[in-house]
Design a protein around this motif. Structure first.
Motif, PDB file in Angstrom:
ATOM      1  N   PHE A  68       1.059  -1.264   0.332  1.00  0.00           N
ATOM      2  CA  PHE A  68       0.018   0.278   0.236  1.00  0.00           C
ATOM      3  C   PHE A  68       0.867   1.409   0.371  1.00  0.00           C
ATOM      4  N   THR A 127       2.098   4.611  13.490  1.00  0.00           N
ATOM      5  CA  THR A 127       1.471   4.104  12.061  1.00  0.00           C
ATOM      6  C   THR A 127       0.084   2.670  13.612  1.00  0.00           C
ATOM      7  N   ALA A 128      -0.212   1.958  12.115  1.00  0.00           N
ATOM      8  CA  ALA A 128      -1.656   1.637  12.753  1.00  0.00           C
ATOM      9  C   ALA A 128      -1.527   0.507  13.519  1.00  0.00           C
ATOM     10  N   SER A 129       0.703  -0.405  13.062  1.00  0.00           N
ATOM     11  CA  SER A 129       0.854  -0.960  14.501  1.00  0.00           C
ATOM     12  C   SER A 129       0.362  -1.073  15.706  1.00  0.00           C
ATOM     13  N   HIS A 168      -3.703  -8.107   9.116  1.00  0.00           N
ATOM     14  CA  HIS A 168      -2.153  -8.230   9.812  1.00  0.00           C
ATOM     15  C   HIS A 168      -0.651  -8.220  10.649  1.00  0.00           C
ATOM     16  N   SER A 170       0.678  -7.400  11.971  1.00  0.00           N
ATOM     17  CA  SER A 170       0.775  -5.647  13.126  1.00  0.00           C
ATOM     18  C   SER A 170      -0.432  -6.542  14.328  1.00  0.00           C
ATOM     19  N   GLY A 223     -10.620  -3.963   4.626  1.00  0.00           N
ATOM     20  CA  GLY A 223      -9.824  -4.587   4.419  1.00  0.00           C
ATOM     21  C   GLY A 223      -8.466  -5.116   3.785  1.00  0.00           C
ATOM     22  N   THR A 225      -4.809  -6.615   3.904  1.00  0.00           N
ATOM     23  CA  THR A 225      -3.735  -6.351   2.987  1.00  0.00           C
ATOM     24  C   THR A 225      -3.369  -6.963   1.909  1.00  0.00           C
ATOM     25  N   ASP A 250      -9.575  -2.501  12.123  1.00  0.00           N
ATOM     26  CA  ASP A 250      -8.026  -2.417  11.101  1.00  0.00           C
ATOM     27  C   ASP A 250      -8.801  -1.606   9.970  1.00  0.00           C
ATOM     28  N   ALA A 252      -6.606   0.252   7.810  1.00  0.00           N
ATOM     29  CA  ALA A 252      -5.427   1.013   7.997  1.00  0.00           C
ATOM     30  C   ALA A 252      -5.520   1.095   6.542  1.00  0.00           C
ATOM     31  N   ASN A 279      -5.141   4.719   7.951  1.00  0.00           N
ATOM     32  CA  ASN A 279      -3.918   5.644   8.036  1.00  0.00           C
ATOM     33  C   ASN A 279      -3.893   7.068   6.790  1.00  0.00           C
ATOM     34  N   HIS A 281      -1.812   8.376   6.195  1.00  0.00           N
ATOM     35  CA  HIS A 281      -0.624   8.476   5.458  1.00  0.00           C
ATOM     36  C   HIS A 281      -0.339   7.131   4.267  1.00  0.00           C
ATOM     37  N   LYS A 282      -1.579   6.643   4.784  1.00  0.00           N
ATOM     38  CA  LYS A 282      -1.649   5.148   3.199  1.00  0.00           C
ATOM     39  C   LYS A 282      -3.011   6.394   1.799  1.00  0.00           C
TER      40      LYS A 282
HETATM   41  C1  LIG Z   1      -4.824  -3.545   6.893  1.00  0.00           C
HETATM   42  C2  LIG Z   1      -3.392  -2.999   7.661  1.00  0.00           C
HETATM   43  N1  LIG Z   1      -2.991  -3.136   8.894  1.00  0.00           N
HETATM   44  C3  LIG Z   1      -2.079  -2.426   9.369  1.00  0.00           C
HETATM   45  C4  LIG Z   1      -0.815  -2.186   8.684  1.00  0.00           C
HETATM   46  C5  LIG Z   1       0.057  -1.474   9.204  1.00  0.00           C
HETATM   47  O1  LIG Z   1       0.508  -0.548   9.116  1.00  0.00           O
HETATM   48  P1  LIG Z   1       1.376   0.917   9.443  1.00  0.00           P
HETATM   49  O2  LIG Z   1       3.124   0.498   8.515  1.00  0.00           O
HETATM   50  O3  LIG Z   1       0.833   1.729   9.442  1.00  0.00           O
HETATM   51  O4  LIG Z   1       1.629  -0.105  10.991  1.00  0.00           O
HETATM   52  C6  LIG Z   1      -0.961  -2.004   7.093  1.00  0.00           C
HETATM   53  C7  LIG Z   1      -0.226  -2.376   6.481  1.00  0.00           C
HETATM   54  O5  LIG Z   1       0.033  -2.807   5.154  1.00  0.00           O
HETATM   55  C8  LIG Z   1      -2.461  -2.728   6.477  1.00  0.00           C
HETATM   56  O6  LIG Z   1      -2.273  -3.465   5.776  1.00  0.00           O
END
Ligand SMILES: Cc1ncc(COP(=O)(O)O)c(C=O)c1O
Length: 465
Positions: A68, A127-129, A168, A170, A223, A225, A250, A252, A279, A281-282
């Motif tokens: 992404f 971050t989403a993490s 994901h 994370s 959505g 990954t 999530d 993200a 995010n 930022h995405k």
């Molecule tokens: C569904 C999903 N969750 C979490 C993340 C992690 O994002 P971040 O890099 O902001 O931690 C991603 C990254 O692509 C993602 O696609």
């Protein structure tokens, strides 16, 4: 440097999109020891061009169709200039009143733009993490009356967290960091479209209750990954409400699509969720890092993370936000500024137009794949990610097809003309093309498709078919 940046963006398509450098080559160009004496900026900058630039993958190139994206826009870059220049550390209201209040205001804007309910409150995480980690730790604390923070986990039943098999990584990382343990992350099975099956979720929860375990959190993906599958939120939310389990959403990447009314169906049931992350930022043209985390009960979040040692005590009344108590880090960058610049300079309509354009471009690619007998789609195209593979007629061995597609991807990425990534869906090597780059247009996707056709023929010539 401003001129250099402007030129970079003008000429960005001339760079090979994926860095073509040997491992260790950049490191070898950097002296082992730092300079004792100050160096002139010109020399530093020359080395940036000579050493660093050839080793960069160009995420802002419209030929970047991998993963992404981490989008930028000029308004966002300019805001980052200002934010760097101010160099404010926005840990508390008193240390940065305007940054704190702007963060509250733009998070409220995002709620209005996306349909996230008014009673949620937002905070920007890196971050989403990190957002997901905050959610899981908060869920842990809520389930123990905030005692695990004090006593550790020894006095409690084994905790369980649930997500789909396509969630994901994370989520797994967060479960490990939160002390819950990777073995207590239950990955729920999927339907044909890679969505979590709610009936399997409920069965797993009941099974855990019956063996004395404590379900604390469910993570639903809007959505994924791999394929941007959207888990069925209404059903999952009803289960979480029934068993009083924290529901974290999530979104993200795909959460940005909530600014389009036609995608609001994704968050039906959100009133019953406890937290959500997406995010900017995405896919909202705001420089990395900017992760929008929304929580329904901010007191639970703050009770989990708040810590005020003597040196951080201020005279400020309670009703202002000290965002360092809303997450993990104490020090915080001024990230709200770029979001404010972006939303104002595009306008909501401008942002909507860009997203719809990306979705339409991906729709074109989807139709080219559908109409080519030697390629196949591997997942529904809900947004702007297209999952597909090269499947020449007559070749049906999975291992052979996986090998061909891996070879195709490596060949394409070595051209410097496009950059895509892969995943495995049901064990199938899947090529992913994401049409989400700020500057991507139909012509870039068309060029990429032509290159795919050309290279696939070279890898598996028609004479073989
Ligand atoms: C569904 C999903 N969750 C979490 C993340 C992690 O994002 P971040 O890099 O902001 O931690 C991603 C990254 O692509 C993602 O696609």
């Amino acid at each position: 440097m401003v001129d250099w940046i402007a030129d970079y963006y003008t000429e960005i398509e001339r760079y090979p999109v994926k860095a073509d450098c040997k491992p260790g080559s950049v490191y070898a160009s950097i002296p082992d020891t730092p300079p004792d004496e100050p160096e002139a900026m010109q020399g530093i900058f020359d080395d940036f061009e000579k050493i660093i630039m050839p080793g960069m993958t160009h995420w802002q190139s419209p030929k970047f169709l991998a993963y992404f994206p981490a989008n930028t826009s000029f308004s966002s870059i300019l805001a980052e200039f200002l934010s760097s220049a101010l160099g404010a550390q926005c840990m508390k209201w008193e240390t940065s009143p305007a940054a704190t209040e702007l963060e509250e205001a733009v998070m409220n804007w995002l709620k209005k733009m996306t349909g996230i309910p008014e009673n949620f409150e937002g905070v920007i995480q890196d971050t989403a993490s990190t957002s997901t980690l905050c959610a899981i730790i908060t869920a842990r604390e809520r389930s123990t009356g905030f005692q695990a923070n004090i006593e550790g986990l020894n006095n409690y039943s084994i905790m369980r967290v649930y997500c789909s098999a396509e969630a994901h990584s994370s989520v797994e990382k967060a479960v490990k960091i939160a002390g819950i343990g990777k073995n207590n992350l239950v990955k729920i099975g999927l339907d044909k479209e890679f969505r979590m099956k709610p009936e399997l979720l409920e069965a797993a929860i009941l099974n855990d209750f019956s063996t004395g375990k404590k379900p604390v959190c469910v993570v639903a993906a809007l959505g994924t990954t791999g394929s941007t599958a959207v888990d069925p939120l209404p059903e999952i939310a009803a289960i979480c409400t029934k068993y009083n389990i924290w529901l974290h959403v999530d979104a993200a990447f795909a959460g940005s699509a909530l600014i389009l009314p036609e995608y609001r169906w994704m968050i039906r049931g959100i009133e019953q969720a406890d937290s959500l992350v997406f995010n900017p930022h995405k896919w909202l043209f705001t420089n990395f890092d900017c992760s929008a985390y929304f929580v329904k009960d901010s007191d639970t979040l703050i009770n989990t993370f708040k810590l005020v040692p003597e040196y951080l005590k201020t005279q400020i009344p309670e009703h202002v936000n000290d965002y360092s108590n809303w997450g993990i880090q104490l020090g915080r960058r001024f990230r709200a500024l770029k979001l404010w610049f972006v939303i104002r300079s595009f306008g909501v309509k401008g942002l909507q137009e860009k997203l719809r354009n990306h979705i339409a471009i991906a729709g074109e690619l989807k139709s080219w794949i559908e109409n080519n007998a030697d390629f196949e789609l591997l997942a529904p195209v809900l947004f702007n990610l297209v999952c597909f593979r090269f499947h020449p007629r007559g070749v049906d061995d999975l291992a052979e097809l996986n090998r061909l597609n891996e070879q195709l991807m490596l060949t394409l990425n070595s051209t410097g003309s496009m950059y895509i990534s892969h995943t495995k869906l049901n064990g199938i090597y899947t090529l992913r093309i994401v049409a989400a780059q700020t500057r991507v247009e139909l012509r870039h996707i068309k060029n990429a498709w032509n290159l795919i056709l050309e290279k696939s023929k070279a890898i598996y010539p028609l004479s073989n078919q």
